[in-house]
Design an enzyme around this catalytic site. Structure first.
Site, PDB file in Angstrom:
ATOM      1  N   ARG A  70       0.820  -1.212   0.000  1.00 49.69           N
ATOM      2  CA  ARG A  70       0.000   0.000   0.000  1.00 49.69           C
ATOM      3  C   ARG A  70       0.855   1.264   0.000  1.00 49.69           C
ATOM      4  O   ARG A  70       0.510   2.266  -0.639  1.00 49.69           O
ATOM      5  CB  ARG A  70      -0.921  -0.029   1.224  1.00 49.69           C
ATOM      6  CG  ARG A  70      -2.030   1.006   1.185  1.00 49.69           C
ATOM      7  CD  ARG A  70      -3.095   0.711   2.210  1.00 49.69           C
ATOM      8  NE  ARG A  70      -4.054   1.812   2.248  1.00 49.69           N
ATOM      9  CZ  ARG A  70      -4.402   2.457   3.354  1.00 49.69           C
ATOM     10  NH1 ARG A  70      -3.878   2.103   4.521  1.00 49.69           N
ATOM     11  NH2 ARG A  70      -5.277   3.433   3.319  1.00 49.69           N
ATOM     12  N   HIS A  74       0.516   4.380  -2.640  1.00 48.64           N
ATOM     13  CA  HIS A  74       0.268   5.751  -2.191  1.00 48.64           C
ATOM     14  C   HIS A  74       1.436   6.674  -2.523  1.00 48.64           C
ATOM     15  O   HIS A  74       1.242   7.880  -2.655  1.00 48.64           O
ATOM     16  CB  HIS A  74      -0.009   5.764  -0.685  1.00 48.64           C
ATOM     17  CG  HIS A  74      -1.396   5.304  -0.337  1.00 48.64           C
ATOM     18  ND1 HIS A  74      -2.224   5.982   0.517  1.00 48.64           N
ATOM     19  CD2 HIS A  74      -2.097   4.217  -0.745  1.00 48.64           C
ATOM     20  CE1 HIS A  74      -3.378   5.345   0.623  1.00 48.64           C
ATOM     21  NE2 HIS A  74      -3.323   4.261  -0.125  1.00 48.64           N
ATOM     22  N   ASP A  75       2.616   6.120  -2.670  1.00 49.50           N
ATOM     23  CA  ASP A  75       3.762   6.922  -3.093  1.00 49.50           C
ATOM     24  C   ASP A  75       3.628   7.296  -4.564  1.00 49.50           C
ATOM     25  O   ASP A  75       3.738   8.466  -4.935  1.00 49.50           O
ATOM     26  CB  ASP A  75       5.061   6.151  -2.852  1.00 49.50           C
ATOM     27  CG  ASP A  75       6.302   6.971  -3.178  1.00 49.50           C
ATOM     28  OD1 ASP A  75       6.275   8.196  -2.967  1.00 49.50           O
ATOM     29  OD2 ASP A  75       7.298   6.384  -3.631  1.00 49.50           O
ATOM     30  N   VAL A  78       0.826   9.844  -5.949  1.00 48.39           N
ATOM     31  CA  VAL A  78       0.960  11.260  -5.598  1.00 48.39           C
ATOM     32  C   VAL A  78       2.338  11.756  -6.038  1.00 48.39           C
ATOM     33  O   VAL A  78       3.348  11.378  -5.475  1.00 48.39           O
ATOM     34  CB  VAL A  78       0.775  11.464  -4.075  1.00 48.39           C
ATOM     35  CG1 VAL A  78       0.874  12.946  -3.725  1.00 48.39           C
ATOM     36  CG2 VAL A  78      -0.550  10.879  -3.617  1.00 48.39           C
ATOM     37  N   ASN A 102      -3.677   8.822   4.022  1.00 50.49           N
ATOM     38  CA  ASN A 102      -2.463   8.119   4.454  1.00 50.49           C
ATOM     39  C   ASN A 102      -2.397   7.857   5.951  1.00 50.49           C
ATOM     40  O   ASN A 102      -1.438   7.231   6.430  1.00 50.49           O
ATOM     41  CB  ASN A 102      -1.216   8.911   4.036  1.00 50.49           C
ATOM     42  CG  ASN A 102      -1.021   8.914   2.535  1.00 50.49           C
ATOM     43  OD1 ASN A 102      -1.403   7.969   1.856  1.00 50.49           O
ATOM     44  ND2 ASN A 102      -0.427   9.979   2.009  1.00 50.49           N
ATOM     45  N   HIS A 203      -5.911  -5.697  -3.405  1.00 47.45           N
ATOM     46  CA  HIS A 203      -6.807  -5.843  -2.267  1.00 47.45           C
ATOM     47  C   HIS A 203      -7.047  -7.302  -1.901  1.00 47.45           C
ATOM     48  O   HIS A 203      -7.871  -7.590  -1.035  1.00 47.45           O
ATOM     49  CB  HIS A 203      -8.150  -5.156  -2.557  1.00 47.45           C
ATOM     50  CG  HIS A 203      -8.095  -3.670  -2.485  1.00 47.45           C
ATOM     51  ND1 HIS A 203      -9.142  -2.848  -2.825  1.00 47.45           N
ATOM     52  CD2 HIS A 203      -7.086  -2.824  -2.119  1.00 47.45           C
ATOM     53  CE1 HIS A 203      -8.807  -1.578  -2.664  1.00 47.45           C
ATOM     54  NE2 HIS A 203      -7.559  -1.540  -2.243  1.00 47.45           N
ATOM     55  N   ASP A 249     -10.196  -9.316   1.546  1.00 45.64           N
ATOM     56  CA  ASP A 249     -10.595 -10.517   0.812  1.00 45.64           C
ATOM     57  C   ASP A 249     -10.793 -11.625   1.849  1.00 45.64           C
ATOM     58  O   ASP A 249      -9.831 -12.214   2.328  1.00 45.64           O
ATOM     59  CB  ASP A 249      -9.502 -10.894  -0.202  1.00 45.64           C
ATOM     60  CG  ASP A 249      -9.687 -12.276  -0.805  1.00 45.64           C
ATOM     61  OD1 ASP A 249     -10.784 -12.856  -0.657  1.00 45.64           O
ATOM     62  OD2 ASP A 249      -8.738 -12.784  -1.415  1.00 45.64           O
ATOM     63  N   ASP A 257      -3.700 -13.960  -4.388  1.00 44.39           N
ATOM     64  CA  ASP A 257      -4.281 -14.825  -5.410  1.00 44.39           C
ATOM     65  C   ASP A 257      -5.408 -14.084  -6.113  1.00 44.39           C
ATOM     66  O   ASP A 257      -5.528 -12.864  -5.987  1.00 44.39           O
ATOM     67  CB  ASP A 257      -4.772 -16.143  -4.776  1.00 44.39           C
ATOM     68  CG  ASP A 257      -5.744 -15.906  -3.612  1.00 44.39           C
ATOM     69  OD1 ASP A 257      -6.392 -14.828  -3.568  1.00 44.39           O
ATOM     70  OD2 ASP A 257      -5.852 -16.791  -2.740  1.00 44.39           O
TER      71      ASP A 257
END
Length: 348
Positions: A70, A74-75, A78, A102, A203, A249, A257
Site C-alpha cells: 500500500r 500511495h507513493d 501522488v 495516508n 486488495h 478478501d 491470489d
C-alpha cells in the site's frame, strides 16, 4: 493453523534469498534512467538483502506485506514514485503521511523501510534510494504472499519535497468513489481501466477499518451487496462509528491470489470502488476473466505494477539518495548544524 500456513508459504516461495529470474513476461516500456541491472556493480546483493529481511518479518507478521504494498501505491499515485510518502512533516507544512488517505498506512511499514535502508547502507554504502527500497519491498510483498515473481527496473531517486494535503487528496481515490470518478483521476497519470482492474487486485491481501465501507452497510444494505456478506459485515461493524477491522478478501486474506475477483463476482467486494468494478458494464468482463484465470490476473498485475512503478520517477542527477528515508538530506544537515551551534554556546 494460520501461522503454520504462513510459514509453509514463505518457506516454499523463498528457497533461496536471491530472486530467480522470472519467466518471460510482458512488460511496459522502461523509462530512461531505469534499468533491471542498475545496482549490479554498486550493490549486487541488494535484492537478496530485501527478500531475506522481509521473509523474516512476514513470518512474524504477514499483515506487513499488505502494508508495504500500500505504501508503494500511495507513493506513486501522488507526484510519482519518489519516496515522498516516507517524509515526515517540516516547517513548510504537514507531510503526505498526515493527509487523511495516508493516516491508515501502517507505521510498521515505514519502520521496515527504514530498517532496510540501514541494512542496505551497511552492505553497499548509500547508493540505493528509498524510492527503490519501497518498490522492491512491494514486489517482494506480493511474491512472498503467494503472488507472481517478477523483475522491476531500478534507479529511482528520492524526491526532495512532499505533496500538499490538497494534492494528496486529489490524487488518491477514496474507497467510496465509483469507477467513473476513479478512472478520471487515474487518466491524469496515464493509467487506464485495464490498469485499474489489475491493480485493484492488490486488495487480495490486507485489512480495512469499518469506516472505509460504512457507506455500504449504514443506514441500510447497499443493494449491490450479497445479503449474507452484509450480515457478516454488520456483525463485525455493529455501528457506523465502529473501529473494528476486517479482511479485504475474506476468502484468502493472507494469500496473494485471484480470490478478490471471486469476491466481486459473488457481490462480496468490500468497498464501493471494489464492487463497482463488477457492476460497471465496460470492465465487468475483465473482472470475470481474472476470477476464473489466476495466471491471467498475475500477468496483467505485473504489467500494471511495473507501469505504475515508473510514474513520475526522478533519475540521473535529479532528486537525491536519502540517508534517512523520513527526512531530506538537507533537513538532517540543518539539524546537525543547529546542534553544533548549541554545543558551541555550551562550551563558551
Amino acid at each position: 493453523m494460520a501461522s503454520t500456513f504462513v510459514f509453509f508459504l514463505l518457506s516454499t516461495l523463498s528457497l533461496a534469498f536471491s530472486p530467480p529470474e522470472a519467466e518471460a513476461q510482458s512488460l511496459p516500456p522502461i523509462v530512461n534512467g531505469l534499468s533491471f541491472t542498475f545496482y549490479k556493480s554498486t550493490c549486487p546483493k541488494l535484492e537478496s538483502i530485501v527478500r531475506k529481511f522481509l521473509k523474516e518479518q512476514f513470518e512474524k507478521d504477514i499483515g506487513l506485506a499488505a502494508g508495504l504494498l500500500r505504501v508503494h501505491f500511495h507513493d506513486c499515485f501522488v507526484q510519482g514514485c519518489d519516496g515522498s510518502v516516507l517524509l515526515d512533516g517540516s516547517a513548510s507544512g504537514p507531510s503526505e503521511k498526515d493527509a487523511p488517505p495516508n493516516l491508515t498506512l501502517r507505521p510498521e511499514a515505514f519502520k521496515a523501510i527504514n530498517e532496510l535502508r540501514v541494512l542496505i547502507d551497511n552492505a553497499c554504502g548509500r547508493v540505493v534510494s528509498c524510492a527503490d527500497v519501497v518498490a522492491l519491498a512491494a514486489r517482494d510483498s506480493v511474491f512472498l504472499s503467494g503472488g507472481p515473481q517478477y523483475r522491476i527496473p531500478l534507479g529511482r531517486r528520492d524526491g526532495r519535497r512532499f505533496a500538499t494535503r490538497n494534492a494528496t487528496l486529489a490524487s488518491l481515490p477514496a474507497p467510496t468513489f465509483n469507477i467513473s470518478t476513479i478512472l478520471s483521476i487515474l487518466s491524469r497519470i496515464n493509467l487506464d481501466a485495464a490498469d485499474l482492474v489489475a491493480l485493484s487486485g492488490g486488495h487480495t491481501i490486507g485489512r480495512s477499518h469499518c469506516s472505509s465501507f460504512s457507506n455500504r452497510i449504514f443506514p441500510s444494505r447497499d443493494p449491490t451487496m450479497n445479503r449474507a456478506f452484509f450480515d457478516h459485515l454488520r456483525f463485525t461493524c455493529p455501528t457506523a462509528s465502529s473501529t473494528n477491522t476486517t479482511p479485504l478478501d475474506f476468502r484468502s486474506p493472507n494469500a496473494f491470489d485471484n480470490k478478490y475477483y471471486v469476491d466481486l463476482v459473488n457481490r462480496e467486494g468490500l468497498f464501493t470502488s471494489d464492487e463497482d468494478l463488477f457492476m460497471n458494464s465496460k470492465i465487468k468482463s475483465i473482472v470475470q476473466s481474472f476470477a476464473v484465470n489466476q495466471t491471467l490476473f498475475f500477468e496483467k498485475f505485473v504489467f500494471s505494477m511495473v507501469k505504475m512503478g515508473q510514474l513520475g520517477v526522478l533519475t540521473g542527477g535529479k532528486g537525491e539518495i536519502r540517508a534517512n528515508c523520513s527526512a531530506r538530506n538537507d533537513d538532517k544537515i540543518a539539524i546537525w548544524r543547529a546542534m553544533e551551534k548549541e554545543g558551541d554556546k555550551a562550551v563558551y
